[in-house]
Design a protein around this motif. Structure first.
Motif, PDB file in Angstrom:
ATOM      1  N   ALA A  79     -34.016  46.510 -10.858  1.00 43.16           N
ATOM      2  CA  ALA A  79     -33.587  45.792 -12.056  1.00 43.16           C
ATOM      3  C   ALA A  79     -34.701  45.716 -13.089  1.00 43.16           C
ATOM      4  O   ALA A  79     -34.425  45.582 -14.291  1.00 43.16           O
ATOM      5  N   ARG A  80     -35.961  45.792 -12.646  1.00 46.19           N
ATOM      6  CA  ARG A  80     -37.094  45.778 -13.577  1.00 46.19           C
ATOM      7  C   ARG A  80     -37.413  47.155 -14.124  1.00 46.19           C
ATOM      8  O   ARG A  80     -38.403  47.328 -14.833  1.00 46.19           O
ATOM      9  N   GLY A  81     -36.620  48.157 -13.744  1.00 41.29           N
ATOM     10  CA  GLY A  81     -36.832  49.499 -14.272  1.00 41.29           C
ATOM     11  C   GLY A  81     -37.672  50.392 -13.400  1.00 41.29           C
ATOM     12  O   GLY A  81     -38.047  51.501 -13.821  1.00 41.29           O
ATOM     13  N   VAL A  82     -37.983  49.969 -12.184  1.00 40.42           N
ATOM     14  CA  VAL A  82     -38.766  50.798 -11.267  1.00 40.42           C
ATOM     15  C   VAL A  82     -37.848  51.829 -10.612  1.00 40.42           C
ATOM     16  O   VAL A  82     -36.691  51.529 -10.275  1.00 40.42           O
ATOM     17  N   ASP A  83     -38.352  53.049 -10.446  1.00 41.17           N
ATOM     18  CA  ASP A  83     -37.576  54.112  -9.804  1.00 41.17           C
ATOM     19  C   ASP A  83     -37.588  53.881  -8.291  1.00 41.17           C
ATOM     20  O   ASP A  83     -38.575  54.161  -7.611  1.00 41.17           O
ATOM     21  N   VAL A  84     -36.478  53.355  -7.756  1.00 41.01           N
ATOM     22  CA  VAL A  84     -36.370  52.983  -6.346  1.00 41.01           C
ATOM     23  C   VAL A  84     -35.276  53.820  -5.694  1.00 41.01           C
ATOM     24  O   VAL A  84     -34.192  53.985  -6.265  1.00 41.01           O
ATOM     25  N   VAL A  85     -35.568  54.353  -4.505  1.00 39.21           N
ATOM     26  CA  VAL A  85     -34.550  55.054  -3.726  1.00 39.21           C
ATOM     27  C   VAL A  85     -34.560  54.492  -2.308  1.00 39.21           C
ATOM     28  O   VAL A  85     -35.579  53.991  -1.829  1.00 39.21           O
ATOM     29  N   VAL A  86     -33.419  54.569  -1.654  1.00 38.69           N
ATOM     30  CA  VAL A  86     -33.296  54.182  -0.259  1.00 38.69           C
ATOM     31  C   VAL A  86     -33.494  55.442   0.577  1.00 38.69           C
ATOM     32  O   VAL A  86     -32.598  56.286   0.662  1.00 38.69           O
ATOM     33  N   ALA A  87     -34.685  55.585   1.153  1.00 38.58           N
ATOM     34  CA  ALA A  87     -34.960  56.758   1.982  1.00 38.58           C
ATOM     35  C   ALA A  87     -34.251  56.662   3.322  1.00 38.58           C
ATOM     36  O   ALA A  87     -33.768  57.664   3.857  1.00 38.58           O
ATOM     37  N   PHE A  88     -34.202  55.442   3.896  1.00 33.90           N
ATOM     38  CA  PHE A  88     -33.473  55.241   5.147  1.00 33.90           C
ATOM     39  C   PHE A  88     -33.241  53.748   5.311  1.00 33.90           C
ATOM     40  O   PHE A  88     -34.175  52.952   5.250  1.00 33.90           O
ATOM     41  N   ALA A  89     -31.997  53.365   5.509  1.00 29.70           N
ATOM     42  CA  ALA A  89     -31.648  51.975   5.775  1.00 29.70           C
ATOM     43  C   ALA A  89     -30.525  51.967   6.797  1.00 29.70           C
ATOM     44  O   ALA A  89     -29.474  52.564   6.574  1.00 29.70           O
ATOM     45  N   GLU A  90     -30.742  51.312   7.913  1.00 31.52           N
ATOM     46  CA  GLU A  90     -29.763  51.248   8.994  1.00 31.52           C
ATOM     47  C   GLU A  90     -29.058  49.895   8.927  1.00 31.52           C
ATOM     48  O   GLU A  90     -29.645  48.861   9.244  1.00 31.52           O
ATOM     49  N   CYS A  91     -27.776  49.905   8.476  1.00 35.00           N
ATOM     50  CA  CYS A  91     -27.025  48.653   8.313  1.00 35.00           C
ATOM     51  C   CYS A  91     -26.274  48.254   9.573  1.00 35.00           C
ATOM     52  O   CYS A  91     -25.767  47.125   9.654  1.00 35.00           O
ATOM     53  N   HIS A  92     -26.150  49.151  10.551  1.00 37.84           N
ATOM     54  CA  HIS A  92     -25.483  48.843  11.824  1.00 37.84           C
ATOM     55  C   HIS A  92     -24.050  48.320  11.608  1.00 37.84           C
ATOM     56  O   HIS A  92     -23.575  47.465  12.366  1.00 37.84           O
ATOM     57  N   GLY A  93     -23.389  48.791  10.566  1.00 40.12           N
ATOM     58  CA  GLY A  93     -22.014  48.384  10.323  1.00 40.12           C
ATOM     59  C   GLY A  93     -21.843  46.972   9.812  1.00 40.12           C
ATOM     60  O   GLY A  93     -20.729  46.441   9.818  1.00 40.12           O
ATOM     61  N   ARG A  94     -22.921  46.327   9.350  1.00 39.09           N
ATOM     62  CA  ARG A  94     -22.831  44.958   8.860  1.00 39.09           C
ATOM     63  C   ARG A  94     -22.418  44.984   7.383  1.00 39.09           C
ATOM     64  O   ARG A  94     -23.157  45.495   6.542  1.00 39.09           O
ATOM     65  N   PRO A  95     -21.266  44.448   7.054  1.00 37.47           N
ATOM     66  CA  PRO A  95     -20.757  44.568   5.675  1.00 37.47           C
ATOM     67  C   PRO A  95     -21.644  43.871   4.651  1.00 37.47           C
ATOM     68  O   PRO A  95     -21.820  44.371   3.547  1.00 37.47           O
ATOM     69  N   LEU A  96     -22.180  42.699   4.980  1.00 39.80           N
ATOM     70  CA  LEU A  96     -23.020  41.990   4.020  1.00 39.80           C
ATOM     71  C   LEU A  96     -24.297  42.777   3.720  1.00 39.80           C
ATOM     72  O   LEU A  96     -24.779  42.787   2.586  1.00 39.80           O
ATOM     73  N   THR A  97     -24.852  43.410   4.750  1.00 41.51           N
ATOM     74  CA  THR A  97     -26.053  44.226   4.527  1.00 41.51           C
ATOM     75  C   THR A  97     -25.706  45.494   3.762  1.00 41.51           C
ATOM     76  O   THR A  97     -26.422  45.913   2.850  1.00 41.51           O
ATOM     77  N   GLY A  98     -24.575  46.132   4.128  1.00 42.56           N
ATOM     78  CA  GLY A  98     -24.172  47.356   3.440  1.00 42.56           C
ATOM     79  C   GLY A  98     -23.890  47.130   1.968  1.00 42.56           C
ATOM     80  O   GLY A  98     -24.098  48.019   1.134  1.00 42.56           O
ATOM     81  N   ALA A  99     -23.410  45.926   1.609  1.00 44.99           N
ATOM     82  CA  ALA A  99     -23.128  45.643   0.202  1.00 44.99           C
ATOM     83  C   ALA A  99     -24.389  45.656  -0.651  1.00 44.99           C
ATOM     84  O   ALA A  99     -24.328  45.900  -1.859  1.00 44.99           O
ATOM     85  N   LEU A 100     -25.548  45.405  -0.032  1.00 44.18           N
ATOM     86  CA  LEU A 100     -26.809  45.420  -0.782  1.00 44.18           C
ATOM     87  C   LEU A 100     -27.223  46.822  -1.195  1.00 44.18           C
ATOM     88  O   LEU A 100     -28.141  46.978  -2.002  1.00 44.18           O
ATOM     89  N   LEU A 101     -26.591  47.854  -0.626  1.00 41.48           N
ATOM     90  CA  LEU A 101     -26.908  49.232  -1.003  1.00 41.48           C
ATOM     91  C   LEU A 101     -26.263  49.622  -2.327  1.00 41.48           C
ATOM     92  O   LEU A 101     -26.598  50.673  -2.888  1.00 41.48           O
ATOM     93  N   ASP A 102     -25.303  48.822  -2.799  1.00 36.05           N
ATOM     94  CA  ASP A 102     -24.657  49.130  -4.078  1.00 36.05           C
ATOM     95  C   ASP A 102     -25.701  49.116  -5.188  1.00 36.05           C
ATOM     96  O   ASP A 102     -26.632  48.303  -5.198  1.00 36.05           O
ATOM     97  N   ASP A 103     -25.519  50.001  -6.133  1.00 32.87           N
ATOM     98  CA  ASP A 103     -26.407  50.146  -7.301  1.00 32.87           C
ATOM     99  C   ASP A 103     -27.778  50.683  -6.928  1.00 32.87           C
ATOM    100  O   ASP A 103     -28.681  50.709  -7.768  1.00 32.87           O
ATOM    101  N   LEU A 104     -27.998  51.098  -5.669  1.00 36.80           N
ATOM    102  CA  LEU A 104     -29.252  51.741  -5.272  1.00 36.80           C
ATOM    103  C   LEU A 104     -28.995  53.196  -4.919  1.00 36.80           C
ATOM    104  O   LEU A 104     -27.972  53.527  -4.298  1.00 36.80           O
ATOM    105  N   GLU A 105     -29.904  54.068  -5.309  1.00 36.14           N
ATOM    106  CA  GLU A 105     -29.784  55.492  -4.974  1.00 36.14           C
ATOM    107  C   GLU A 105     -30.149  55.693  -3.509  1.00 36.14           C
ATOM    108  O   GLU A 105     -31.256  55.339  -3.084  1.00 36.14           O
ATOM    109  N   VAL A 106     -29.220  56.248  -2.730  1.00 36.38           N
ATOM    110  CA  VAL A 106     -29.422  56.475  -1.301  1.00 36.38           C
ATOM    111  C   VAL A 106     -29.568  57.973  -1.074  1.00 36.38           C
ATOM    112  O   VAL A 106     -28.655  58.749  -1.391  1.00 36.38           O
ATOM    113  N   LEU A 107     -30.713  58.401  -0.555  1.00 33.03           N
ATOM    114  CA  LEU A 107     -30.945  59.818  -0.307  1.00 33.03           C
ATOM    115  C   LEU A 107     -30.200  60.254   0.951  1.00 33.03           C
ATOM    116  O   LEU A 107     -30.053  59.474   1.906  1.00 33.03           O
TER     117      LEU A 107
END
Length: 842
Positions: free
Chosen positions: A10-38
């Motif tokens: 949100a501050r304009g930093v170039d951020v990517v998700v290189a690896f994030a394991e949500c284990h099927g948790r919907p609340l955690t998976g929702a945090l991936l929205d608006d983030l670039e996932v490689l």
């Protein structure tokens, strides 16, 4: 981690998700929205497919910040590294900031503790130092009950696994213990930062952020009591530290029992404390300086062993002075069984030989009597003062011979003789004048004082000499360790010579004895956990055994170093092969992909029926495919030739060959360039004995390297000259040259030292050229070009035939590499002739 990534994005930093394991948790998976996932890399292992972080994709994307989950994770076999934290190290080296996660149970230092608490072994661990190197560590803390509520609500595990998890691993006791471990570990990290801050800003005041208890040790028997008392004080506050310190004299002459201090050190460390030794002449100041440097809050000392009379005569003791100077440090004076009983008597000195122990008392009686007889013959020539000084000199001499006890005997004898024979009334043990009485009293006092000082000085001198001898011995020992590869054998021989033994043998349970000399055993000392140093010969004194213990410690270190060296020697070929394989995969993954992609795209376009290509477009696509396949062929040829060289399986067909015939073929195989290539003397030198296809590869690689480093407007010169029974070919460029220290590195495979373009090539050209040249009996060496640049010199043996006069007739003296139709024609003609001659694989 994902929240932090969203804030930075949100501050304009170039951020990517290189690896994030949500284990099927919907609340955690929702945090991936608006983030670039490689995308992830898929790897097969034992019949199953697994997803891992694609390190190459992250490096190619090169974001400012990469989010990497589960830092302690073990990668599926087949990747670049075994552990994910090693992948993160590569990202950090590439300039990519990483935000990652790690659970406290995966820290290496806590692995066994966690297993005892939870009953579950943790096979995935990470070295603590890797986590400590992080720029910022944030503790994500939550009460055990809150975690269990999240578990019960289905926010962590699937509903069918909740009951089992809550009744086993996620019990309140387990979670509370893990929480405490995490808090204490992070507190230690914060404490390190605090100490560094205090040191950098010169802050000497005590900041009572946590309890640190310092216990002062003298080496006396009360030390065990003090350590246990200090440990109880430290245990009353969670996370308290125990530090044991001994203040040693700077001259090293007056000290405590080394055996007692060693025992107390073991006791302090067994109670979770640390041991320190500080040099200082003023004990209270040195003790408080250490406590303030350690940010200690409490200081534990023992009450004085001196009696009341001695304390009255000598003034305040160490405890009282320390308390007065302590400031904001609390001082505990602890009583013990030796309190008020006086100092322990010094151990009887064995530094005097038996002959001097006998001669001292004898001299203390005989010398004053002889002096009395001598002075009686000259009575009247000397006054009482001179006679008293002569007796005093005699007492000092006796002190030098037999020590203070003999001097006391001599002073008493001299006083009596001086009173009876030289002080009026003579012949009686009486004194009539006050001056004579005062002179006799002063004489007795001075005699005893001087004798004590002389005796003490002699003892100090002997101890200093012994310490110097021991230091010189240990210094020679340390130097002996540093010299030579056979450190253990040399050390054993040095030990045997130093102690005058007949043999010194290292008995190792893992192998045969190693040593020097033979004979029945006399002294043994442990070396490491499974070895014993056996000295055969005489019995050693106690002081010699102390030095022998130091020798044993050095032998242990040398033995361990020898074992490590053997292990390193065994593993070095494997490491070299692994480095070669890693470099090869890293290079091939890029350099093979580009021509394959270009050729594939060109051929796919030509085969497509949906597009009608013009003749010009078709020719361009065919040229692209041809160029890509040619580049791919050169890469594969280099790899195959390098593998044959390293395996020693390269087949040679040496025959008379002309440089003038080889150069056009070499230039024909190079990409088109505008840099001119000039030749000189190629047709006038004798033929050389070489394998034509391999020589063409050498020349092509050297010319390509020179073209790559030639600045605009500067050409490349290829010249030949005869030198005795050899012929030299020089490939000269006018680039920036090469530093002397880099002239060996430039021939190492898979490096691009100083290349202006690191995006192409495997870094094999020069390494392959040197290997092929040496295989043909030649040499390849770099030289400085006069005026700037680098010259690669190929030296090969001349053939017995006459100088070659044919050559590539009509080949221009100046040509554009790969662009000359004459060179192409000569190359085609040469290939036809070689194929007719049966040079397979050319």
């Amino acid at each position: 981690m994902l929240d932090e990534g969203r804030r930075r994005s949100a501050r304009g930093v170039d951020v990517v998700v290189a690896f994030a394991e949500c284990h099927g948790r919907p609340l955690t998976g929702a945090l991936l929205d608006d983030l670039e996932v490689l995308p992830r890399a898929r790897r097969g292992y034992r019949g199953s497919d697994f997803e891992e972080m694609d390190l190459d994709a992250v490096l190619a994307r090169r974001p400012q910040v990469a989010l990497v989950d589960e830092l302690a994770h073990t990668n599926v076999p087949g990747g670049r590294h075994t552990k994910r934290w090693q992948d993160v190290e590569v990202l950090l080296s590439a300039g990519v900031d990483v935000v990652t996660t790690v659970n406290v149970q995966h820290l290496e230092s806590l692995n066994d503790v966690v297993e005892k608490i939870t009953g579950v072994p943790q096979r995935e661990t990470i070295p603590d130092e890797v986590v400590r190197r992080a720029d910022q560590i944030e503790l994500v803390d939550m009460p055990a009950e809150a975690i269990r509520r999240r578990m019960a609500h289905g926010n962590i595990y699937a509903p069918d696994k909740v009951d089992a998890a809550l009744s086993h691993y996620f019990r309140v006791g387990n979670l509370t213990a893990l929480r405490e471990l995490a808090l204490l570990w992070v507190a230690g990290r914060v404490d390190e930062a605090l100490r560094r801050y205090r040191f950098e800003h010169g802050i000497g005041r005590v900041w009572e952020t946590r309890e640190r208890v310092v216990v002062a040790l003298t080496g006396g028997p009360e030390g065990d009591t003090l350590i246990r008392r200090a440990a109880r004080i430290a245990d009353r506050s969670a996370g308290g530290d125990l530090l044991a310190v001994h203040i040693a004299r700077s001259d090293g002459l007056a000290g405590a029992s080394p055996a007692a201090l060693a025992r107390q050190r073991e006791l302090a460390e067994s109670l979770g404390g640390t041991y320190h030794s500080v040099i200082g002449d003023h004990v209270p100041s040195a003790l408080l300086d250490f406590a303030r440097a350690a940010n200690a809050t409490q200081l534990v000392m023992g009450t004085s062993r001196r009696g009341r009379l001695l304390r009255f005569l000598t003034g305040s003791g160490v405890g009282e002075t320390t308390t007065e100077l302590s400031g904001d440090i609390d001082v505990h004076i602890v009583t013990h069984e030796r309190a008020g009983r006086g100092r322990l008597p010094p151990a009887p000195s064995s530094s005097l030989p038996l002959s001097r122990k006998v001669a001292g008392p004898v001299a203390g009686f005989v010398l004053p009597v002889l002096l009395t007889l001598l002075l009686s013959h000259d009575r009247g020539d000397l006054n009482l003062t001179s006679e008293a000084l002569l007796f005093l000199f005699t007492v000092v001499g006796v002190a030098c011979i037999g020590g203070v006890v003999s001097a006391l005997l001599a002073s008493v004898t001299a006083s009596l003789l001086l009173n009876y024979y030289f002080i009026a009334p003579i012949g009686r043990f009486t004194i009539n004048e006050f001056n004579n009485a005062l002179a006799l009293a002063v004489f007795s006092l001075v005699a005893v004082t001087v004798a004590a000082v002389v005796d003490r000085s002699l003892r100090w001198s002997r101890r200093a000499a012994n310490a110097t001898a021991e230091a010189e011995t240990l210094s020679a020992l340390a130097g002996n360790i540093l010299r030579g590869d056979q450190a253990v054998a040399a050390l054993l021989e040095h030990t045997r010579e130093t102690f005058g033994m007949e043999s010194a043998t290292l008995v190792d349970s893992g192998g045969p004895p190693r040593g020097a000399g033979e004979d029945p055993p006399a002294e043994t000392v442990a070396v490491g956990a499974d070895s014993v140093l056996v000295l055969r010969g005489r019995q050693l004194a106690a002081s010699e055994r102390r030095v022998l213990t130091a020798f044993a410690a050095h032998v242990t270190a040398a033995l361990e170093r020898a074992r490590l060296a053997e292990a390193a020697a065994e593993i070095e070929p494997v490491r070299a092969a692994d480095r070669m394989r890693t470099a090869l995969l890293a290079a091939v993954s890029h350099d093979l992909r580009t021509p394959l992609a270009s050729g594939w795209a060109a051929v796919s376009s030509l085969r497509s029926r949906d597009v009608e290509f013009s003749d010009e477009d078709r020719d361009e696509l065919l040229a692209t495919a041809d160029e890509s396949l040619g580049r791919l062929k050169r890469l594969i040829d280099n790899l195959l030739d390098m593998s044959r060289l390293q395996a020693g399986a390269l087949t040679l067909r040496l025959e008379p060959t002309a440089f003038a015939d080889i150069l056009p073929i070499a230039l024909d195989g190079l990409p088109a360039t505008t840099v001119p290539v000039t030749t000189q003397g190629l047709e006038t030198v004798p033929d050389i004995r070489a394998d034509p296809p391999l020589l063409e590869r050498v020349v092509a690689n050297l010319v390509a390297n020179a073209l790559r480093h030639s600045p605009p407007g500067k050409g490349v010169l290829v010249s030949a000259s005869a030198l005795g029974d050899r012929v030299e070919l020089r490939v000269v460029d006018r680039g920036r040259g090469l530093a002397p220290q880099d002239r060996d590195r430039v021939f190492q495979p898979f490096q691009r030292l100083g290349d202006t373009d690191n995006s192409t090539g495997l870094g094999l050209g020069l390494a392959l050229s040197r290997g092929l040249t040496e295989a043909m009996g030649g040499t390849l060496t770099p030289e400085d070009t006069p005026g700037g640049g680098l010259s690669m010199v190929v030296s090969l043996p001349a053939a017995t035939a006459l100088p070659h006069g044919g050559g590539a007739t009509g080949y221009p003296r100046t040509a554009e590499a790969g662009a000359s139709p004459h060179a192409a024609e000569a190359g085609a003609s040469r290939r036809t002739g070689e194929e007719a001659a049966g040079c397979d694989g050319y």
